[in-house]
Scaffold this motif. Structure first.
Motif, PDB file in Angstrom:
ATOM      1  N   LEU A 203       0.831  -1.322   0.025  1.00  0.00           N
ATOM      2  CA  LEU A 203      -0.151   0.683   0.118  1.00  0.00           C
ATOM      3  C   LEU A 203       0.592   1.158  -0.047  1.00  0.00           C
ATOM      4  CD1 LEU A 203      -2.633  -0.983   2.638  1.00  0.00           C
ATOM      5  CD2 LEU A 203      -3.192  -0.823   0.056  1.00  0.00           C
ATOM      6  N   GLY A 204       2.164   1.413   0.678  1.00  0.00           N
ATOM      7  CA  GLY A 204       3.208   2.467   0.463  1.00  0.00           C
ATOM      8  C   GLY A 204       3.147   2.737  -0.703  1.00  0.00           C
ATOM      9  N   ALA A 205       4.007   1.866  -1.274  1.00  0.00           N
ATOM     10  CA  ALA A 205       4.226   2.157  -2.581  1.00  0.00           C
ATOM     11  C   ALA A 205       3.684   2.357  -3.579  1.00  0.00           C
ATOM     12  CB  ALA A 205       4.695   0.312  -3.347  1.00  0.00           C
ATOM     13  N   ILE A 206       1.621   1.933  -3.701  1.00  0.00           N
ATOM     14  CA  ILE A 206       1.298   2.713  -3.638  1.00  0.00           C
ATOM     15  C   ILE A 206       1.019   3.937  -4.430  1.00  0.00           C
ATOM     16  CG2 ILE A 206      -2.030   2.549  -5.062  1.00  0.00           C
ATOM     17  CD1 ILE A 206      -1.026  -0.236  -4.237  1.00  0.00           C
ATOM     18  N   ARG A 207       0.757   4.398  -2.843  1.00  0.00           N
ATOM     19  CA  ARG A 207       0.834   5.987  -2.828  1.00  0.00           C
ATOM     20  C   ARG A 207       2.079   6.481  -3.285  1.00  0.00           C
ATOM     21  NH1 ARG A 207       0.332   7.566   3.627  1.00  0.00           N
ATOM     22  NH2 ARG A 207      -2.348   6.975   3.073  1.00  0.00           N
ATOM     23  N   SER A 208       3.312   6.650  -2.675  1.00  0.00           N
ATOM     24  CA  SER A 208       4.620   6.912  -2.745  1.00  0.00           C
ATOM     25  C   SER A 208       5.402   6.959  -4.600  1.00  0.00           C
ATOM     26  CB  SER A 208       6.386   6.108  -2.279  1.00  0.00           C
ATOM     27  OG  SER A 208       6.677   6.292  -2.365  1.00  0.00           O
ATOM     28  N   LEU A 209       4.394   5.759  -5.353  1.00  0.00           N
ATOM     29  CA  LEU A 209       4.852   5.824  -6.946  1.00  0.00           C
ATOM     30  C   LEU A 209       3.070   6.164  -7.684  1.00  0.00           C
ATOM     31  CD1 LEU A 209       6.597   2.382  -6.761  1.00  0.00           C
ATOM     32  CD2 LEU A 209       8.116   5.091  -7.830  1.00  0.00           C
ATOM     33  N   GLU A 210       2.478   6.747  -6.687  1.00  0.00           N
ATOM     34  CA  GLU A 210       1.545   6.821  -7.831  1.00  0.00           C
ATOM     35  C   GLU A 210       0.705   6.053  -8.281  1.00  0.00           C
ATOM     36  OE1 GLU A 210       1.646  10.930  -8.687  1.00  0.00           O
ATOM     37  OE2 GLU A 210       2.100  11.635  -6.387  1.00  0.00           O
ATOM     38  N   ILE A 211       1.007   4.341  -7.969  1.00  0.00           N
ATOM     39  CA  ILE A 211       0.168   3.875  -9.894  1.00  0.00           C
ATOM     40  C   ILE A 211      -0.740   3.996  -9.688  1.00  0.00           C
ATOM     41  CG2 ILE A 211       0.756   0.669  -9.480  1.00  0.00           C
ATOM     42  CD1 ILE A 211       2.637   1.261  -7.370  1.00  0.00           C
ATOM     43  N   THR A 212      -1.202   3.554 -10.713  1.00  0.00           N
ATOM     44  CA  THR A 212      -2.080   3.271 -11.623  1.00  0.00           C
ATOM     45  C   THR A 212      -2.743   2.135 -12.638  1.00  0.00           C
ATOM     46  OG1 THR A 212      -2.018   4.145 -13.696  1.00  0.00           O
ATOM     47  CG2 THR A 212      -2.315   6.015 -12.108  1.00  0.00           C
ATOM     48  N   GLU A 213      -2.952   1.711 -12.700  1.00  0.00           N
ATOM     49  CA  GLU A 213      -3.752   1.257 -13.451  1.00  0.00           C
ATOM     50  C   GLU A 213      -2.602   0.275 -14.904  1.00  0.00           C
ATOM     51  OE1 GLU A 213      -7.888  -0.394 -14.230  1.00  0.00           O
ATOM     52  OE2 GLU A 213      -8.088  -0.707 -12.066  1.00  0.00           O
ATOM     53  N   ALA A 214      -2.407   1.596 -15.328  1.00  0.00           N
ATOM     54  CA  ALA A 214      -1.316   1.730 -16.849  1.00  0.00           C
ATOM     55  C   ALA A 214      -0.343   1.040 -16.452  1.00  0.00           C
ATOM     56  CB  ALA A 214      -1.535   3.516 -17.393  1.00  0.00           C
ATOM     57  N   ASP A 215       0.326   1.030 -14.984  1.00  0.00           N
ATOM     58  CA  ASP A 215       1.837   0.799 -14.562  1.00  0.00           C
ATOM     59  C   ASP A 215       2.049  -0.490 -15.230  1.00  0.00           C
ATOM     60  OD1 ASP A 215       3.007   3.123 -14.266  1.00  0.00           O
ATOM     61  OD2 ASP A 215       1.589   3.062 -12.647  1.00  0.00           O
ATOM     62  N   LYS A 216       3.333  -1.354 -14.647  1.00  0.00           N
ATOM     63  CA  LYS A 216       3.868  -2.591 -15.058  1.00  0.00           C
ATOM     64  C   LYS A 216       5.045  -2.554 -14.574  1.00  0.00           C
ATOM     65  CE  LYS A 216       4.957  -6.104 -17.680  1.00  0.00           C
ATOM     66  NZ  LYS A 216       4.989  -6.974 -19.541  1.00  0.00           N
ATOM     67  N   TYR A 217       5.054  -3.186 -13.243  1.00  0.00           N
ATOM     68  CA  TYR A 217       6.859  -3.410 -12.545  1.00  0.00           C
ATOM     69  C   TYR A 217       7.489  -4.274 -13.253  1.00  0.00           C
ATOM     70  CZ  TYR A 217       7.418  -1.566  -7.928  1.00  0.00           C
ATOM     71  OH  TYR A 217       7.722  -0.442  -6.872  1.00  0.00           O
ATOM     72  N   TYR A 218       8.781  -4.103 -13.323  1.00  0.00           N
ATOM     73  CA  TYR A 218       9.548  -4.443 -13.345  1.00  0.00           C
ATOM     74  C   TYR A 218      10.580  -5.375 -12.139  1.00  0.00           C
ATOM     75  CZ  TYR A 218      15.132  -6.452 -15.125  1.00  0.00           C
ATOM     76  OH  TYR A 218      15.588  -7.828 -15.264  1.00  0.00           O
ATOM     77  N   ILE A 219      10.533  -6.492 -11.352  1.00  0.00           N
ATOM     78  CA  ILE A 219      10.613  -7.349 -10.404  1.00  0.00           C
ATOM     79  C   ILE A 219      12.205  -7.832 -10.368  1.00  0.00           C
ATOM     80  CG2 ILE A 219      10.294  -7.997  -8.117  1.00  0.00           C
ATOM     81  CD1 ILE A 219       7.050  -7.552  -9.180  1.00  0.00           C
ATOM     82  N   CYS A 220      13.273  -7.487 -10.549  1.00  0.00           N
ATOM     83  CA  CYS A 220      14.492  -8.485 -10.854  1.00  0.00           C
ATOM     84  C   CYS A 220      15.093  -8.729  -9.114  1.00  0.00           C
ATOM     85  CB  CYS A 220      15.731  -7.590 -11.090  1.00  0.00           C
ATOM     86  SG  CYS A 220      16.152  -6.089 -10.925  1.00  0.00           S
ATOM     87  N   LEU A 221      14.208  -7.825  -7.761  1.00  0.00           N
ATOM     88  CA  LEU A 221      14.934  -8.472  -6.673  1.00  0.00           C
ATOM     89  C   LEU A 221      14.599  -9.397  -6.208  1.00  0.00           C
ATOM     90  CD1 LEU A 221      15.101  -4.256  -5.325  1.00  0.00           C
ATOM     91  CD2 LEU A 221      16.845  -5.519  -6.062  1.00  0.00           C
ATOM     92  N   PRO A 222      15.044 -10.574  -5.498  1.00  0.00           N
ATOM     93  CA  PRO A 222      15.080 -11.659  -4.626  1.00  0.00           C
ATOM     94  C   PRO A 222      13.206 -11.218  -3.850  1.00  0.00           C
ATOM     95  CG  PRO A 222      16.457 -10.638  -3.176  1.00  0.00           C
ATOM     96  CD  PRO A 222      16.365  -9.671  -5.060  1.00  0.00           C
TER      97      PRO A 222
END
Length: 534
Positions: A203-222
């Motif tokens: 939830l904190g990431a959504i607020r901080s990064l102002e995530i919307t349904e147009a976004d996509k995450y690249y996850i390279c950390l374990p």
């Protein structure tokens, strides 16, 4: 977006996935670098089948602990969520654990069931006579032909034949997982993390990064750490957006992956950001959709490169730890290089205090960062098997992070360093991480650790010392490095002692053990002060 996103006390990632899959079962969610992909509906069904497999086929009970010894993959996500749906507890094991480090965590949790990648089975097998509780290995991938051990071995794919689990849903206060904090002076401690605590990070990431349904995450950390599993993957579940899972971070493929996946968001650690920056510039550096990156720490030099070379509009940071989640976040549109960010004050209370007395210090003065939650079950539930450590960390009803920081009059909080790793020289507190960020960019240096050694006759103050690991084939000239570093660092932060090493001592989770380096002292090291005097 998850319908309960504004009710953090009621959020769980398992419920968010269920709701998303119910409304949009065909929506794409996960793609991994090994070629697998999940729609939201497939992820939910696969997770619930795995929950049923654990219970009905293997006898795992709710609240029982199940080890997850896997690298990033769609299968790892289904495994972790499946354990959650069963209301069991996932023990997230670092895939780099070996020997005594792995034995400690397996036995500390008394694990009887471990889900393990085939490539990692040998590391458990090497401990066959030292794991009295282990009875079942669930192997992902092609298992070795013959593995010694007293346990029963089954294939992960067997879960696909099971009917989906229909048991009671996990509640916010139930323990979702255990993650181990790396210890430098003793064994690592298992952190008991409730479902609400885990969801609060996303939830904190959504607020901080102002995530919307147009976004996509690249996850390279374990995913065996909170950054990958909750800051990133958890945010995608709560926001209802897709993600690309890289099996393991690679600086050489980072840009190509970002471009190919169409990602708009990603996270870095300080070291991964540095490795990306050290890649040769290309004509494709700005040819991507990445709009924001979150890196902790976020040195000004790194932020400038991501903004100017890679064209990333927003480069943010944050501060947190496994025990407390992420109470401090950066903000879109508010550049704050070197700083961590601002507290999410509706969810956490932050105090900067004297580490000896717990008395708050004035704005602009360094002290220990103390935290406490405002959301029920928004923090860890304690350390596993070491209640005294839990009580010690909660002195005076504040959780003591052991980290030094300062807050300005506008509320912006800057992480200074681990308190025990701060260097005090010439009346100034020096951040080891900031020194490392500067020196680490010099040619020929693969890794660097900055730390304090006692200064002679300086009233208890320190001198700055560097341990340097050269890049392959590089020959380090200590005098030249001292000169270059001195030109880039403030005068009070200039290193006096430098030592070349084949490798740096680290914990099982890759953190530099500065305590070991300090014990080695400065004897025999290059002394820039006496060399200059000559």
């Amino acid at each position: 977006m998850y319908s309960r996103i504004h009710e953090p006390h009621a959020c769980t990632l398992t419920d968010a996935l269920r709701e998303w899959a119910t409304s949009c079962p065909g929506a794409p969610w996960l793609e991994d670098s090994q070629g697998s992909a999940f729609t939201v509906g497939q992820a939910l069904t696969g997770s619930q089948r795995f929950a049923s497999f654990l219970h009905h086929r293997l006898g795992v009970q709710p609240e029982e602990r199940v080890g997850v010894f896997m690298s990033n993959s769609c299968a790892m996500v289904a495994t972790t969520f499946g354990i959650g749906y069963l209301r069991a507890t996932a023990v997230m094991l670092n895939t780099e654990l070996r020997s005594a480090f792995l034995r400690h965590q397996l036995n500390d949790c008394q694990l009887s069931t471990v889900v393990v990648d085939a490539a990692l089975v040998e590391h458990i097998a090497s401990l066959a006579d030292e794991l009295p509780h282990l009875r079942t290995l669930v192997v992902v991938g092609d298992a070795p032909a013959a593995v010694p051990g007293h346990w029963h071995q089954v294939a992960w794919t067997d879960s696909s034949a099971c009917a989906p689990w229909e048991g009671p849903a996990p509640q916010p206060e139930d323990i979702f997982c255990i993650m181990y904090t790396s210890g430098t002076t003793g064994p690592s401690k298992g952190v008991l993390m409730p479902h609400c605590h885990c969801a609060l990070i996303g939830l904190g990431a959504i607020r901080s990064l102002e995530i919307t349904e147009a976004d996509k995450y690249y996850i390279c950390l374990p995913l065996f750490h909170a950054n990958g599993l909750f800051m990133q993957l958890g945010a995608t579940v709560l926001a209802g957006i897709p993600a690309f899972l890289k099996q393991k971070f690679s600086a050489s493929t980072w840009l190509a992956d970002i471009r190919r996946s169409g990602a708009t968001l990603t996270n870095h650690l300080g070291t991964t950001a540095m490795f990306v920056i050290n890649q040769p510039p290309t004509e494709q550096d700005r040819d991507h959709r990445l709009r924001a990156s979150l890196s902790a720490p976020n040195p000004a030099q790194h932020e400038a490169v991501f903004r100017e070379r890679f064209g990333v509009k927003d480069v943010l940071s944050g501060f947190g730890m496994t025990e407390v989640g992420i109470p401090i976040w950066g903000r879109i549109g508010h550049a704050a290089p070197n700083a961590a960010g601002w507290a999410h004050e509706d969810r956490f209370e932050i105090c900067i205090a004297d580490p000896e007395t717990d008395v708050p210090v004035p704005a602009g003065q360094a002290g220990e960062i103390l935290v406490r939650p405002k959301v029920p079950f928004g923090f860890m539930a304690g350390y596993l098997n070491v209640p005294a450590k839990t009580v010690e960390a909660w002195r005076n009803l504040w959780f003591h992070t052991g980290d030094a920081g300062m807050r300005d009059a506008q509320g912006l909080i800057t992480f200074v360093d681990r308190i025990k790793d701060c260097i005090r020289r010439r009346g100034e507190n020096i951040s080891a991480t900031e020194v490392e960020a500067v020196v680490g960019q010099l040619p020929g240096i693969h890794e660097v650790a900055a730390y304090a050694v006692p200064a002679q006759g300086a009233g208890g103050e320190d001198e700055v010392m560097l341990a340097l690991v050269p890049s392959d084939g590089a020959v380090l000239d200590m005098a030249d490095i001292a000169l270059q570093a001195g030109a880039l660092l403030p005068r009070f932060a200039k290193p006096r002692y430098l030592r070349q090493m084949d490798s740096l001592p680290k914990t099982a989770t890759g953190k530099i053990q500065r305590a070991i380096l300090r014990q080695q002292g400065s004897a025999g090291a290059y002394d820039a002060e006496t060399a200059h005097a000559r």
